[in-house]
Write a protein that holds these residues in place. Structure first.
Motif, PDB file in Angstrom:
ATOM      1  N   MET A 173       0.827  -1.204   0.000  1.00 23.41           N
ATOM      2  CA  MET A 173       0.000   0.000   0.000  1.00 23.41           C
ATOM      3  C   MET A 173       0.864   1.258   0.000  1.00 23.41           C
ATOM      4  O   MET A 173       0.505   2.259  -0.624  1.00 23.41           O
ATOM      5  N   ALA A 174       1.999   1.234   0.677  1.00 23.39           N
ATOM      6  CA  ALA A 174       2.902   2.384   0.665  1.00 23.39           C
ATOM      7  C   ALA A 174       3.454   2.614  -0.739  1.00 23.39           C
ATOM      8  O   ALA A 174       3.554   3.760  -1.200  1.00 23.39           O
ATOM      9  N   VAL A 175       3.811   1.542  -1.428  1.00 24.42           N
ATOM     10  CA  VAL A 175       4.330   1.661  -2.789  1.00 24.42           C
ATOM     11  C   VAL A 175       3.241   2.177  -3.727  1.00 24.42           C
ATOM     12  O   VAL A 175       3.490   3.072  -4.548  1.00 24.42           O
ATOM     13  N   VAL A 176       2.037   1.643  -3.619  1.00 22.66           N
ATOM     14  CA  VAL A 176       0.930   2.111  -4.456  1.00 22.66           C
ATOM     15  C   VAL A 176       0.664   3.589  -4.202  1.00 22.66           C
ATOM     16  O   VAL A 176       0.488   4.372  -5.138  1.00 22.66           O
ATOM     17  N   TYR A 177       0.673   3.993  -2.939  1.00 20.06           N
ATOM     18  CA  TYR A 177       0.444   5.403  -2.619  1.00 20.06           C
ATOM     19  C   TYR A 177       1.547   6.290  -3.195  1.00 20.06           C
ATOM     20  O   TYR A 177       1.266   7.306  -3.815  1.00 20.06           O
ATOM     21  N   ALA A 178       2.786   5.882  -3.007  1.00 21.54           N
ATOM     22  CA  ALA A 178       3.912   6.710  -3.439  1.00 21.54           C
ATOM     23  C   ALA A 178       4.047   6.766  -4.955  1.00 21.54           C
ATOM     24  O   ALA A 178       4.392   7.812  -5.508  1.00 21.54           O
ATOM     25  N   LEU A 179       3.774   5.666  -5.640  1.00 24.61           N
ATOM     26  CA  LEU A 179       4.016   5.633  -7.085  1.00 24.61           C
ATOM     27  C   LEU A 179       2.785   5.857  -7.947  1.00 24.61           C
ATOM     28  O   LEU A 179       2.920   6.119  -9.143  1.00 24.61           O
ATOM     29  N   ILE A 180       1.595   5.761  -7.360  1.00 27.16           N
ATOM     30  CA  ILE A 180       0.386   5.946  -8.163  1.00 27.16           C
ATOM     31  C   ILE A 180      -0.452   7.118  -7.657  1.00 27.16           C
ATOM     32  O   ILE A 180      -0.790   8.018  -8.418  1.00 27.16           O
ATOM     33  N   VAL A 181      -0.776   7.133  -6.385  1.00 25.81           N
ATOM     34  CA  VAL A 181      -1.702   8.143  -5.867  1.00 25.81           C
ATOM     35  C   VAL A 181      -1.086   9.539  -5.881  1.00 25.81           C
ATOM     36  O   VAL A 181      -1.719  10.488  -6.364  1.00 25.81           O
ATOM     37  N   ILE A 182       0.116   9.686  -5.379  1.00 20.92           N
ATOM     38  CA  ILE A 182       0.733  11.015  -5.320  1.00 20.92           C
ATOM     39  C   ILE A 182       0.934  11.610  -6.716  1.00 20.92           C
ATOM     40  O   ILE A 182       0.540  12.756  -6.955  1.00 20.92           O
ATOM     41  N   PRO A 183       1.506  10.869  -7.681  1.00 18.66           N
ATOM     42  CA  PRO A 183       1.612  11.454  -9.028  1.00 18.66           C
ATOM     43  C   PRO A 183       0.246  11.750  -9.663  1.00 18.66           C
ATOM     44  O   PRO A 183       0.081  12.758 -10.345  1.00 18.66           O
ATOM     45  N   TYR A 184      -0.730  10.879  -9.429  1.00 20.93           N
ATOM     46  CA  TYR A 184      -2.069  11.106  -9.984  1.00 20.93           C
ATOM     47  C   TYR A 184      -2.688  12.372  -9.405  1.00 20.93           C
ATOM     48  O   TYR A 184      -3.290  13.164 -10.138  1.00 20.93           O
ATOM     49  N   LYS A 185      -2.542  12.587  -8.100  1.00 21.13           N
ATOM     50  CA  LYS A 185      -3.048  13.813  -7.486  1.00 21.13           C
ATOM     51  C   LYS A 185      -2.370  15.035  -8.089  1.00 21.13           C
ATOM     52  O   LYS A 185      -3.015  16.051  -8.343  1.00 21.13           O
ATOM     53  N   HIS A 186      -1.064  14.934  -8.328  1.00 14.47           N
ATOM     54  CA  HIS A 186      -0.308  16.056  -8.892  1.00 14.47           C
ATOM     55  C   HIS A 186      -0.786  16.373 -10.317  1.00 14.47           C
ATOM     56  O   HIS A 186      -0.995  17.536 -10.666  1.00 14.47           O
ATOM     57  N   VAL A 187      -0.960  15.351 -11.132  1.00 14.83           N
ATOM     58  CA  VAL A 187      -1.406  15.555 -12.517  1.00 14.83           C
ATOM     59  C   VAL A 187      -2.814  16.142 -12.527  1.00 14.83           C
ATOM     60  O   VAL A 187      -3.101  17.079 -13.279  1.00 14.83           O
ATOM     61  N   GLN A 188      -3.690  15.614 -11.705  1.00 15.33           N
ATOM     62  CA  GLN A 188      -5.061  16.125 -11.662  1.00 15.33           C
ATOM     63  C   GLN A 188      -5.098  17.551 -11.133  1.00 15.33           C
ATOM     64  O   GLN A 188      -5.916  18.352 -11.576  1.00 15.33           O
ATOM     65  N   ALA A 189      -4.232  17.899 -10.184  1.00 15.21           N
ATOM     66  CA  ALA A 189      -4.183  19.268  -9.665  1.00 15.21           C
ATOM     67  C   ALA A 189      -3.751  20.229 -10.765  1.00 15.21           C
ATOM     68  O   ALA A 189      -4.257  21.358 -10.833  1.00 15.21           O
ATOM     69  N   ARG A 190      -2.836  19.810 -11.612  1.00 20.96           N
ATOM     70  CA  ARG A 190      -2.407  20.657 -12.740  1.00 20.96           C
ATOM     71  C   ARG A 190      -3.544  20.851 -13.728  1.00 20.96           C
ATOM     72  O   ARG A 190      -3.583  21.876 -14.418  1.00 20.96           O
ATOM     73  N   ARG A 191      -4.453  19.881 -13.805  1.00 19.10           N
ATOM     74  CA  ARG A 191      -5.620  19.994 -14.679  1.00 19.10           C
ATOM     75  C   ARG A 191      -6.749  20.770 -14.021  1.00 19.10           C
ATOM     76  O   ARG A 191      -7.758  21.041 -14.639  1.00 19.10           O
ATOM     77  N   GLY A 192      -6.594  21.091 -12.735  1.00 13.85           N
ATOM     78  CA  GLY A 192      -7.620  21.835 -12.010  1.00 13.85           C
ATOM     79  C   GLY A 192      -8.677  20.969 -11.365  1.00 13.85           C
ATOM     80  O   GLY A 192      -9.738  21.456 -10.989  1.00 13.85           O
ATOM     81  N   VAL A 193      -8.403  19.682 -11.222  1.00 11.06           N
ATOM     82  CA  VAL A 193      -9.359  18.754 -10.624  1.00 11.06           C
ATOM     83  C   VAL A 193      -8.815  18.303  -9.275  1.00 11.06           C
ATOM     84  O   VAL A 193      -7.656  17.918  -9.172  1.00 11.06           O
ATOM     85  N   THR A 194      -9.669  18.342  -8.251  1.00 19.02           N
ATOM     86  CA  THR A 194      -9.257  17.887  -6.930  1.00 19.02           C
ATOM     87  C   THR A 194      -9.691  16.437  -6.754  1.00 19.02           C
ATOM     88  O   THR A 194     -10.877  16.120  -6.895  1.00 19.02           O
ATOM     89  N   VAL A 195      -8.727  15.562  -6.482  1.00 23.66           N
ATOM     90  CA  VAL A 195      -9.028  14.153  -6.224  1.00 23.66           C
ATOM     91  C   VAL A 195      -8.453  13.766  -4.872  1.00 23.66           C
ATOM     92  O   VAL A 195      -7.469  14.337  -4.421  1.00 23.66           O
ATOM     93  N   PHE A 196      -9.076  12.814  -4.237  1.00 23.68           N
ATOM     94  CA  PHE A 196      -8.653  12.315  -2.929  1.00 23.68           C
ATOM     95  C   PHE A 196      -8.554  13.440  -1.903  1.00 23.68           C
ATOM     96  O   PHE A 196      -7.702  13.418  -1.025  1.00 23.68           O
ATOM     97  N   GLY A 197      -9.418  14.426  -2.033  1.00 23.25           N
ATOM     98  CA  GLY A 197      -9.412  15.542  -1.093  1.00 23.25           C
ATOM     99  C   GLY A 197     -10.296  15.257   0.103  1.00 23.25           C
ATOM    100  O   GLY A 197     -10.885  14.188   0.246  1.00 23.25           O
ATOM    101  N   ASP A 198     -10.393  16.250   0.969  1.00 22.34           N
ATOM    102  CA  ASP A 198     -11.267  16.124   2.121  1.00 22.34           C
ATOM    103  C   ASP A 198     -12.716  16.105   1.656  1.00 22.34           C
ATOM    104  O   ASP A 198     -13.072  16.760   0.675  1.00 22.34           O
ATOM    105  N   PRO A 199     -13.572  15.382   2.363  1.00 20.19           N
ATOM    106  CA  PRO A 199     -14.980  15.355   1.965  1.00 20.19           C
ATOM    107  C   PRO A 199     -15.623  16.727   2.155  1.00 20.19           C
ATOM    108  O   PRO A 199     -15.194  17.513   2.994  1.00 20.19           O
ATOM    109  N   THR A 200     -16.642  16.985   1.360  1.00 17.34           N
ATOM    110  CA  THR A 200     -17.336  18.258   1.472  1.00 17.34           C
ATOM    111  C   THR A 200     -18.100  18.320   2.788  1.00 17.34           C
ATOM    112  O   THR A 200     -18.551  17.295   3.300  1.00 17.34           O
TER     113      THR A 200
END
Length: 142
Positions: free
Chosen positions: A84-111
């Motif tokens: 799970m640490a590897v999946v988080y470090a190699l998939i989730v963090i880069p995906y959040k970064h790419v989506q943030a550059r696109r202006g989309v918030t993913v895996f954020g705090d709930p509304t």
């Protein structure tokens, strides 16, 4: 029909998920080998000489089916945490970064949400003026 399927496959999200699954399977094999060939021998060595593993024999000695192997369970926990640490470090963090550059918030705090006083539903948006379940008027947001 084929054009729609092609468009579906070429969407960015599907490609990202497919690549993520492939990477996860590759790391799964690597981490499984780490737990089997590094963690398990260490646990067996800690238990002592002639040990099959960390655990107890519940039935007749030598019967593998009645051996309570805690070492294998500890190894599975280590496997899960590392995986799970590897999946988080190699998939989730880069995906959040790419989506943030696109202006989309993913895996954020709930509304923020509030509870309906009439039906006690707890997932009504804080700015809602009516309950989505029972239709009752909601008090104004504080």
């Amino acid at each position: 029909m084929l054009r729609g399927f092609k468009n579906f496959l070429m969407r960015g999200d599907v490609v990202v998920v497919a690549i993520g699954l492939i990477v996860a399977l590759a790391f799964s094999t690597l981490i499984k080998a780490f737990t089997d060939f590094v963690i398990n021998p260490i646990i067996t060595r800690i238990q002592g000489r002639g040990a099959v593993g960390l655990g107890w024999q519940l039935g007749r000695p030598g019967n593998v089916a009645t051996y309570l192997n805690l070492g294998a369970f500890i190894s599975a926990i280590v496997y899960f945490v590392v995986f799970m640490a590897v999946v988080y470090a190699l998939i989730v963090i880069p995906y959040k970064h790419v989506q943030a550059r696109r202006g989309v918030t993913v895996f954020g705090d709930p509304t923020p949400a509030k509870t309906c006083p009439a039906c006690l539903s707890e997932d009504i948006p804080a700015a809602a003026s009516k309950c989505r379940y029972c239709g009752s008027d909601q008090p104004p947001q504080a």
